[in-house]
Every structure is written in structure tokens, then in C-alpha cells.
Write a protein that holds these residues in place. Structure first.
Motif, mmCIF file in Angstrom:
data_model
loop_
_atom_site.group_PDB
_atom_site.id
_atom_site.type_symbol
_atom_site.label_atom_id
_atom_site.label_comp_id
_atom_site.label_asym_id
_atom_site.label_seq_id
_atom_site.Cartn_x
_atom_site.Cartn_y
_atom_site.Cartn_z
ATOM 1 N N VAL A 1 13.301 -48.130 -18.126
ATOM 2 C CA VAL A 1 12.294 -47.187 -18.624
ATOM 3 C C VAL A 1 12.706 -45.753 -18.259
ATOM 4 C CG1 VAL A 1 9.923 -46.390 -18.187
ATOM 5 C CG2 VAL A 1 10.366 -48.792 -18.673
ATOM 6 N N SER A 2 13.097 -45.574 -16.993
ATOM 7 C CA SER A 2 13.450 -44.228 -16.543
ATOM 8 C C SER A 2 14.677 -43.704 -17.298
ATOM 9 C CB SER A 2 13.676 -44.283 -15.032
ATOM 10 O OG SER A 2 14.626 -43.376 -14.641
ATOM 11 N N ARG A 3 15.669 -44.601 -17.515
ATOM 12 C CA ARG A 3 16.887 -44.187 -18.214
ATOM 13 C C ARG A 3 16.606 -43.797 -19.657
ATOM 14 N NH1 ARG A 3 21.656 -48.142 -16.706
ATOM 15 N NH2 ARG A 3 21.883 -47.411 -14.582
ATOM 16 N N GLN B 1 15.812 -39.791 -23.931
ATOM 17 C CA GLN B 1 14.918 -39.271 -24.970
ATOM 18 C C GLN B 1 14.685 -37.762 -24.782
ATOM 19 O OE1 GLN B 1 13.394 -41.201 -27.565
ATOM 20 N NE2 GLN B 1 13.127 -39.093 -28.222
ATOM 21 N N LEU B 2 14.378 -37.421 -23.516
ATOM 22 C CA LEU B 2 14.088 -36.011 -23.198
ATOM 23 C C LEU B 2 15.307 -35.148 -23.502
ATOM 24 C CD1 LEU B 2 12.192 -33.919 -21.879
ATOM 25 C CD2 LEU B 2 13.186 -34.532 -19.678
ATOM 26 N N SER B 3 16.450 -35.606 -23.043
ATOM 27 C CA SER B 3 17.662 -34.824 -23.208
ATOM 28 C C SER B 3 17.990 -34.611 -24.686
ATOM 29 C CB SER B 3 18.783 -35.553 -22.489
ATOM 30 O OG SER B 3 20.000 -35.006 -22.814
ATOM 31 N N SER B 4 17.886 -35.690 -25.479
ATOM 32 C CA SER B 4 18.265 -35.539 -26.897
ATOM 33 C C SER B 4 17.261 -34.659 -27.643
ATOM 34 C CB SER B 4 18.404 -36.909 -27.559
ATOM 35 O OG SER B 4 17.150 -37.534 -27.638
ATOM 36 N N THR B 5 15.955 -34.825 -27.310
ATOM 37 C CA THR B 5 14.947 -34.033 -28.027
ATOM 38 C C THR B 5 15.089 -32.541 -27.699
ATOM 39 O OG1 THR B 5 13.481 -35.925 -27.789
ATOM 40 C CG2 THR B 5 12.457 -33.878 -28.514
ATOM 41 N N VAL B 6 15.235 -32.256 -26.400
ATOM 42 C CA VAL B 6 15.318 -30.839 -26.000
ATOM 43 C C VAL B 6 16.595 -30.200 -26.560
ATOM 44 C CG1 VAL B 6 15.466 -29.274 -24.019
ATOM 45 C CG2 VAL B 6 13.922 -31.211 -23.945
#
Ligand code: ADP
Length: 446
Positions: A37-39, A44-49
Motif C-alpha cells: 500500500v505504501s509503495r 501514485q504521488l510521484s507520477s501525479t505530481v
């Protein structure tokens, strides 16, 4: 319950093992799911930002310009745009996020004291100016994942355990059924003393079937041995009764009356004859019983049948020896020399005992159609057709008075037949009353 102890023990052990295994597996799954989940949240965060940062720019007039595809809220990631001085220009902070977190370009981190992941990217515009793009993503609550997993485990595990334990119990019961059968049969034999009972599991190759087979063989041997012993006891007590009562009568008479020296000698000779007969009877009975029980196995070896028969004939007193009719010196058989000698001797002795005065006995050894034979022929009293089968029974004598005189036991031919059977051979008889008899021992020639 006592009789199910082993099955119960195995089932309990398996249940315990399953419980431990399920616990370990559950713990492992929980820790793995947390990591996963954490990975995936970080990815997700990295790709979206990163994607959003490529789609935003600062205009010369200080306005923020976003291109199509830019999204302030996508896949749980909130994107916020800040000025160089860290003033919020666009986007909305999640309600539960209050902290003022200093900007740090490119570092993906968890905000202390919260469940938020945070990533800041600096989007430069010229040499001096630029924008901060900040992404925030709330990590799914760890407790929730655990809770979900535990709920699934609570629903699935009991039914899984029930099925596993039931399956184990049924399999064990099925596998142990032969053992129960073995135990039941052994107990029945013990209680009812019925040695004819068998487990009879039928064909199979597993351990229990082989064990049952061995037990059945053991029961057969025990039955044979028991029967032979019973037969021995019955025969011995029955057959010894006559000589014993004759001896007792003679002794009582001798003690009561004053016998002349001749009479005393006669009595002693008679007692001697009876004891000889008793000893011959016991010895013959013992041999037959041992052969039947299997305690005395024939010691087979390659034997020259001609030499063996000639040696058996030579053991007889000179006047009782037979004449050789046909003696092939090259006949070989697989046999126990001592037993076969005994069989031939019995036949030769009978031929003399039931011969006519001045009668003849002929001995032949040869091979006919792959079968080796020893033939003893006499021109004696012969045997009536209706008696020919019965003379092979134990103790059967055609004329007991005549046999009585010769001190015979009625066991000779029964023993000959038993010896031949043990060798896989047979005894054949041709006889004509008043003309003579021919006994033929047939064995497989080598
Ligand atoms: P026995 O000790 O009485 O000789 P056997 O078993 O050897 O016992 O023989 C059984 C009976 O068969 C004898 O009592 C005898 O009546 C008969 N018998 C055996 N051999 C011959 C023979 N060669 N000729 C005639 N009768 C025989």
C-alpha cells in the motif's frame, strides 16, 4: 475414544500446525500489504505530481497557467501550487491537513504526525522566478487494511479449518480402516479361538494391505500348526492306548502269577515289541506333524535318484533286498535325500511285509515323459480296488491282525504321500488282489 487415539492425535497435531501456519501467514500478509500500500501510494504521488508539474507554468504577469490534463485532484492526490514565497496560489488543502510544512524540492516524505505523503517540485520560470508544485496524498489507514484482512480471515478461516480437520479425520479413518479390521480379526480369533478367520483385505499395495496379508499368512500357519498339534495329540493318545494296555495287562499278569522262565521271556519279548511299536509310532507321528506344521522343511538338493534308491535298498537286511529291474544311472531330481530315502524304504518294507512267502520285490528307477520315477513292484497279496485309496489315510490298515504282527503303525503310506507332496510329486498305485502291487513315486526330472 481409546481406539481413535492415534487418529485423534494426528488430527489435533494437524489442526495445531494449521493454526500456527495461518497465524504466520496472516502476519506475513499484513506486513506485505502495508508495504505494498505504501509503495503504490508513493508511486501514485510521484507520477501525479511530476505530470502536473510539467503542465503548469508561471506567466510573466504573475498568473498561474495550467494546460489541459492538469488536475488538482486525481487518484487521491491533491495538487497545490505555491509562489516562490510559499503563498498558496491555487489548489485546496485537504481539511485534515493543517501543518505548515517547509518546502523541499524533490523529496517524497511522510509529514510528521500525520498520515500524509508529501512531494514538492520546483517549476522554474526564468532565472529567478518559479512555482512550487506540492502533492499531498493521505495514506490509507493502516488499521483499516488490517481490519479488512482480519474480517476476511475470521470468515474464511473457520470454514477452512473445519474442512481441513474434517478431511483429515475422514482420510485417517479410511486409511486406518484396515488396521481396525486387523485388530477386530485378531481379537475375534483370540476370543472365539477360531483360527479359520482371515482379515481378507483383498488385493492392494499399501502398507496396511501388506500387513494384513502377512497376518493372514501367519494365521494360516498358526491354524495349520494348531491342527497338526491337535491331530498329533489325538492320534498319539488313540494309537498308544492299545500297546499301553497290552503292556499293562502283561505286567499285571506277571506280577500276579508265577510265570515259568519261558513264559516270562515271552511276556518280556511281547513288551519289547510293543515298546518298539510305540517308539516307531511316536517317531513317525512327530515327523509327519513337523512336516505338516512346516517346522521341518525339506532340504532340497540335486540328487541322483538311482544311487539314492540303491542305497535305500542296501540298508535293508540282505534277505529283504529287492531285485533291480531297471536302473537308469542318469536320473536327477531336486529332493531331500533323507526324506526320499525314507519314502522308498517304507515302500520296500511294505512290499516284503505284504508279500507272499518266497515272493519277489523289484525296484526300478527311470524317466518317462520328463518325469522321474522310482517303482517298487511285488507279487504279494495285492490290494482290493475299494481299499486302494484308503490305504493312504493315517492308521488305515487292510488287515490289522497281519499288520499288528509285523509291528507296523498304519502311517507308512500316509508319510510317503506327504513326502511326495512336499516335493511336488505324487504316488501312483496299481494293484490286483492276489497278484501283487506296484507303487510308483513320480518326481520332476532335472
Ligand atoms: P503299515 O504300517 O500297516 O504297513 P502303511 O500305511 O504302510 O501301514 O500301509 C497301509 C496298509 O496298506 C497296510 O496295512 C496294508 O494293508 C496295505 N499295504 C501297503 N503296502 C502294501 C503292499 N505292497 N501290498 C499289499 N498291501 C499293502
Amino acid at each position: 475414544m481409546k481406539q481413535h487415539r492415534v487418529k485423534l492425535k494426528i488430527t489435533l497435531w494437524l489442526t495445531l500446525l494449521l493454526l500456527v501456519l495461518a497465524g504466520v501467514l496472516l502476519g506475513f500478509m499484513l506486513s506485505v500489504s502495508q508495504t505494498v500500500v505504501s509503495r503504490s501510494a508513493r508511486a501514485q504521488l510521484s507520477s501525479t505530481v511530476t505530470a502536473n508539474a510539467a503542465l503548469v507554468s508561471l506567466m510573466e504577469d504573475g498568473r498561474v497557467q495550467t494546460q489541459p490534463g492538469f488536475s488538482y485532484n486525481s487518484h487521491g492526490v491533491s495538487t497545490l501550487i505555491y509562489s516562490k514565497n510559499q503563498a498558496l496560489l491555487a489548489g485546496q488543502l485537504p481539511q485534515s491537513f493543517e501543518s505548515q510544512v517547509p518546502f523541499e524540492a524533490g523529496s517524497l516524505r511522510q509529514v510528521e504526525g500525520t498520515e500524509y505523503l508529501l512531494l514538492d517540485l520546483w517549476v522554474p520560470s526564468g532565472w529567478e522566478e518559479g512555482l512550487w508544485v506540492r502533492g499531498l496524498l493521505e495514506l490509507p489507514e493502516a488499521g483499516q487494511t488490517t481490519k479488512n484482512l482480519l474480517i476476511v480471515a475470521l470468515i474464511a478461516l473457520p470454514s477452512f479449518f473445519f474442512l481441513a480437520v474434517l478431511g483429515c479425520w475422514l482420510t485417517l479413518r479410511r486409511a486406518f480402516r484396515p488396521l481396525d479390521q486387523i485388530q477386530e480379526t485378531a481379537a475375534a480369533i483370540g476370543e472365539a479361538k477360531d483360527l479359520s478367520r482371515r482379515i481378507g483385505l483383498g488385493p492392494g499395495k499399501d502398507e496396511f494391505t501388506r500387513l494384513a496379508e502377512s497376518f493372514d499368512q501367519l494365521f494360516s500357519r498358526l491354524e495349520r500348526s494348531f491342527e497338526a498339534e491337535t491331530q498329533f495329540a489325538a492320534d498319539a493318545s488313540h494309537e498308544l492306548r492299545t500297546p499301553v494296555s497290552i503292556i499293562r495287562g502283561a505286567c499285571e499278569y506277571g506280577l500276579k502269577y508265577d510265570e515259568s522262565p519261558e513264559e516270562r521271556r515271552e511276556t518280556l519279548e511281547m513288551i519289547h515289541r510293543q515298546t518298539e511299536k510305540m517308539s516307531a509310532l511316536i517317531s513317525a507321528l512327530l515327523t509327519m506333524t513337523r512336516l505338516e506344521q512346516g517346522t521341518e522343511q525339506p532340504k532340497l538338493s540335486r540328487v541322483n535318484l538311482g544311487q539314492l534308491a540303491a542305497a535305500a535298498a542296501r540298508e535293508l537286511p540282505k534277505d529283504l533286498r529287492p531285485a533291480f529291474e531297471e536302473l537308469d544311472p542318469e536320473v536327477f531330481v531336486l529332493a531331500d535325500p533323507a526324506l526320499l530315502t525314507r519314502a522308498i524304504r517304507n515302500l520296500l518294507e511294505n512290499a516284503r511285509a505284504y508279500g507272499k512267502p518266497e515272493g519277489h520285490v523289484w525296484l526300478s528307477v527311470g524317466v518317462r515323459a520328463g518325469s522321474a520315477f522310482v517303482r517298487v513292484r511285488d507279487d504279494g497279496i495285492g490290494i482290493a480296488p475299494e481299499q486302494q485309496e484308503r490305504i493312504f489315510q493315517r492308521f488305515y490298515q487292510v488287515a490289522p491282525e497281519r499288520s499288528q504282527a509285523s509291528g507296523s503303525t498304519g502311517l507308512g503310506l500316509a508319510m510317503v504321500q506327504q513326502i511326495l507332496r512336499l516335493h511336488g510329486g505324487e504316488v501312483l498305485l496299481e494293484s490286483q488282489l492276489g497278484v501283487g502291487s506296484t507303487f510308483t513315486l513320480c518326481l520332476k526330472a532335472l
